[in-house]
Design a protein around this motif. Structure first.
Motif, PDB file in Angstrom:
ATOM      1  N   ILE A 196       0.743  -1.393   0.064  1.00  0.00           N
ATOM      2  CA  ILE A 196      -0.057  -0.044   0.189  1.00  0.00           C
ATOM      3  C   ILE A 196       0.873   1.367  -0.166  1.00  0.00           C
ATOM      4  CG2 ILE A 196      -1.687   1.357   1.251  1.00  0.00           C
ATOM      5  CD1 ILE A 196      -2.822  -1.351   2.185  1.00  0.00           C
ATOM      6  N   ASN A 197       2.074   1.335   0.786  1.00  0.00           N
ATOM      7  CA  ASN A 197       2.736   2.419   0.936  1.00  0.00           C
ATOM      8  C   ASN A 197       3.498   2.633  -0.402  1.00  0.00           C
ATOM      9  OD1 ASN A 197       1.841   3.064   3.535  1.00  0.00           O
ATOM     10  ND2 ASN A 197       3.926   1.908   4.257  1.00  0.00           N
ATOM     11  N   LYS A 198       3.999   1.507  -1.342  1.00  0.00           N
ATOM     12  CA  LYS A 198       4.538   1.634  -2.443  1.00  0.00           C
ATOM     13  C   LYS A 198       3.640   2.415  -3.337  1.00  0.00           C
ATOM     14  CE  LYS A 198       8.034  -1.976  -2.362  1.00  0.00           C
ATOM     15  NZ  LYS A 198       8.254  -3.367  -2.803  1.00  0.00           N
ATOM     16  N   VAL A 199       2.054   1.670  -3.491  1.00  0.00           N
ATOM     17  CA  VAL A 199       1.441   2.431  -4.235  1.00  0.00           C
ATOM     18  C   VAL A 199       1.073   3.922  -4.111  1.00  0.00           C
ATOM     19  CG1 VAL A 199      -1.103   2.054  -5.161  1.00  0.00           C
ATOM     20  CG2 VAL A 199       0.424   0.335  -4.830  1.00  0.00           C
ATOM     21  N   LYS A 200       1.109   4.111  -2.884  1.00  0.00           N
ATOM     22  CA  LYS A 200       0.887   5.647  -2.458  1.00  0.00           C
ATOM     23  C   LYS A 200       2.133   6.621  -3.053  1.00  0.00           C
ATOM     24  CE  LYS A 200      -2.186   5.236   1.599  1.00  0.00           C
ATOM     25  NZ  LYS A 200      -2.304   5.432   2.876  1.00  0.00           N
ATOM     26  N   SER A 201       3.271   5.993  -2.690  1.00  0.00           N
ATOM     27  CA  SER A 201       4.396   6.661  -3.138  1.00  0.00           C
ATOM     28  C   SER A 201       4.518   6.896  -4.810  1.00  0.00           C
ATOM     29  CB  SER A 201       5.558   5.982  -2.604  1.00  0.00           C
ATOM     30  OG  SER A 201       5.856   4.868  -3.260  1.00  0.00           O
ATOM     31  N   GLN A 202       3.986   5.761  -5.586  1.00  0.00           N
ATOM     32  CA  GLN A 202       3.800   6.060  -7.037  1.00  0.00           C
ATOM     33  C   GLN A 202       2.874   6.782  -7.415  1.00  0.00           C
ATOM     34  OE1 GLN A 202       5.964   4.710  -9.422  1.00  0.00           O
ATOM     35  NE2 GLN A 202       7.328   4.181  -7.656  1.00  0.00           N
ATOM     36  N   ALA A 203       1.833   6.772  -6.701  1.00  0.00           N
ATOM     37  CA  ALA A 203       0.511   7.546  -7.238  1.00  0.00           C
ATOM     38  C   ALA A 203       0.789   9.129  -7.026  1.00  0.00           C
ATOM     39  CB  ALA A 203      -0.675   7.141  -6.233  1.00  0.00           C
ATOM     40  N   THR A 204       1.742   9.497  -6.047  1.00  0.00           N
ATOM     41  CA  THR A 204       2.107  10.907  -5.967  1.00  0.00           C
ATOM     42  C   THR A 204       3.080  11.675  -6.931  1.00  0.00           C
ATOM     43  OG1 THR A 204       3.824  10.431  -4.362  1.00  0.00           O
ATOM     44  CG2 THR A 204       1.598  11.007  -3.418  1.00  0.00           C
ATOM     45  N   LYS A 205       3.687  10.388  -7.976  1.00  0.00           N
ATOM     46  CA  LYS A 205       4.413  11.399  -8.768  1.00  0.00           C
ATOM     47  C   LYS A 205       3.580  11.934  -9.955  1.00  0.00           C
ATOM     48  CE  LYS A 205       8.125   7.879  -8.041  1.00  0.00           C
ATOM     49  NZ  LYS A 205       9.108   6.730  -9.068  1.00  0.00           N
ATOM     50  N   PRO A 206       4.105  13.141 -10.561  1.00  0.00           N
ATOM     51  CA  PRO A 206       3.362  13.968 -11.566  1.00  0.00           C
ATOM     52  C   PRO A 206       3.088  13.130 -12.821  1.00  0.00           C
ATOM     53  CG  PRO A 206       5.332  15.387 -10.587  1.00  0.00           C
ATOM     54  CD  PRO A 206       5.554  13.861 -10.003  1.00  0.00           C
ATOM     55  N   GLU A 207       3.944  12.280 -13.353  1.00  0.00           N
ATOM     56  CA  GLU A 207       3.672  11.854 -14.667  1.00  0.00           C
ATOM     57  C   GLU A 207       2.631  10.655 -14.201  1.00  0.00           C
ATOM     58  OE1 GLU A 207       7.556   9.854 -12.766  1.00  0.00           O
ATOM     59  OE2 GLU A 207       6.998  11.915 -12.857  1.00  0.00           O
ATOM     60  N   ASN A 208       2.626   9.825 -13.053  1.00  0.00           N
ATOM     61  CA  ASN A 208       1.581   8.751 -12.710  1.00  0.00           C
ATOM     62  C   ASN A 208       0.394   9.502 -12.321  1.00  0.00           C
ATOM     63  OD1 ASN A 208       3.374   6.762 -13.238  1.00  0.00           O
ATOM     64  ND2 ASN A 208       4.214   6.704 -11.050  1.00  0.00           N
ATOM     65  N   LYS A 209       0.327  10.785 -12.027  1.00  0.00           N
ATOM     66  CA  LYS A 209      -0.800  11.224 -11.705  1.00  0.00           C
ATOM     67  C   LYS A 209      -1.699  11.822 -12.753  1.00  0.00           C
ATOM     68  CE  LYS A 209      -0.494  13.796  -7.094  1.00  0.00           C
ATOM     69  NZ  LYS A 209      -0.738  14.929  -6.581  1.00  0.00           N
ATOM     70  N   ALA A 210      -0.811  12.193 -13.880  1.00  0.00           N
ATOM     71  CA  ALA A 210      -1.252  12.289 -15.220  1.00  0.00           C
ATOM     72  C   ALA A 210      -1.997  11.190 -15.939  1.00  0.00           C
ATOM     73  CB  ALA A 210      -0.323  12.933 -16.268  1.00  0.00           C
ATOM     74  N   LYS A 211      -1.248  10.096 -15.721  1.00  0.00           N
ATOM     75  CA  LYS A 211      -1.844   8.733 -16.287  1.00  0.00           C
ATOM     76  C   LYS A 211      -3.148   8.428 -15.595  1.00  0.00           C
ATOM     77  CE  LYS A 211       2.568   6.902 -17.516  1.00  0.00           C
ATOM     78  NZ  LYS A 211       3.895   5.850 -17.246  1.00  0.00           N
ATOM     79  N   ILE A 212      -3.181   8.414 -14.370  1.00  0.00           N
ATOM     80  CA  ILE A 212      -4.296   8.079 -13.478  1.00  0.00           C
ATOM     81  C   ILE A 212      -5.568   8.843 -14.081  1.00  0.00           C
ATOM     82  CG2 ILE A 212      -5.431   8.214 -11.159  1.00  0.00           C
ATOM     83  CD1 ILE A 212      -2.671   7.253 -10.285  1.00  0.00           C
ATOM     84  N   THR A 213      -5.161  10.349 -14.106  1.00  0.00           N
ATOM     85  CA  THR A 213      -6.371  11.347 -14.462  1.00  0.00           C
ATOM     86  C   THR A 213      -6.888  10.831 -15.782  1.00  0.00           C
ATOM     87  OG1 THR A 213      -5.199  12.968 -13.211  1.00  0.00           O
ATOM     88  CG2 THR A 213      -7.003  13.460 -14.859  1.00  0.00           C
ATOM     89  N   ASN A 214      -5.647  10.475 -16.710  1.00  0.00           N
ATOM     90  CA  ASN A 214      -6.415  10.407 -18.275  1.00  0.00           C
ATOM     91  C   ASN A 214      -7.380   8.993 -18.174  1.00  0.00           C
ATOM     92  OD1 ASN A 214      -5.114  12.254 -19.443  1.00  0.00           O
ATOM     93  ND2 ASN A 214      -3.217  11.240 -19.728  1.00  0.00           N
ATOM     94  N   PHE A 215      -6.820   7.873 -17.399  1.00  0.00           N
ATOM     95  CA  PHE A 215      -7.549   6.561 -17.285  1.00  0.00           C
ATOM     96  C   PHE A 215      -8.889   7.006 -16.772  1.00  0.00           C
ATOM     97  CE2 PHE A 215      -8.879   2.925 -14.811  1.00  0.00           C
ATOM     98  CZ  PHE A 215      -9.078   2.114 -15.854  1.00  0.00           C
ATOM     99  N   ALA A 216      -8.954   7.785 -15.516  1.00  0.00           N
ATOM    100  CA  ALA A 216     -10.287   7.735 -14.957  1.00  0.00           C
ATOM    101  C   ALA A 216     -11.272   8.673 -16.032  1.00  0.00           C
ATOM    102  CB  ALA A 216      -9.997   9.020 -13.803  1.00  0.00           C
TER     103      ALA A 216
END
Length: 71
Positions: free
Chosen positions: A32-52
């Motif tokens: 869970i901590n690894k996922v949270k740290s990856q989710a806070t990276k700007p490039e991954n946030k953009a990917k998450i937003t696009n997917f959503a």
């Protein structure tokens, strides 16, 4: 298949207990901590937003326009 009488179901109780134990295990907390740290990276946030956005629009390209009904 076991049949339980009344509301108590020992099979389901065992399953929920195992899930609860798994969720609180140190290894799960580490994941869970690894996922949270990856989710806070700007490039991954953009990917998450696009997917959503794609998911909300049912996978379609551009978002629906609000120009009124098309008859």
């Amino acid at each position: 298949m076991m049949k339980a009488y009344g509301r108590y179901n020992p099979v389901m109780a065992n399953f929920t207990q195992r899930v609860s134990e798994m969720l609180h295990s140190p290894k799960t907390q580490e994941m869970i901590n690894k996922v949270k740290s990856q989710a806070t990276k700007p490039e991954n946030k953009a990917k998450i937003t696009n997917f959503a956005d794609k998911f909300r629009n049912k996978g379609g390209g551009s978002p629906p326009s609000n120009s009124g009904p098309s008859y």
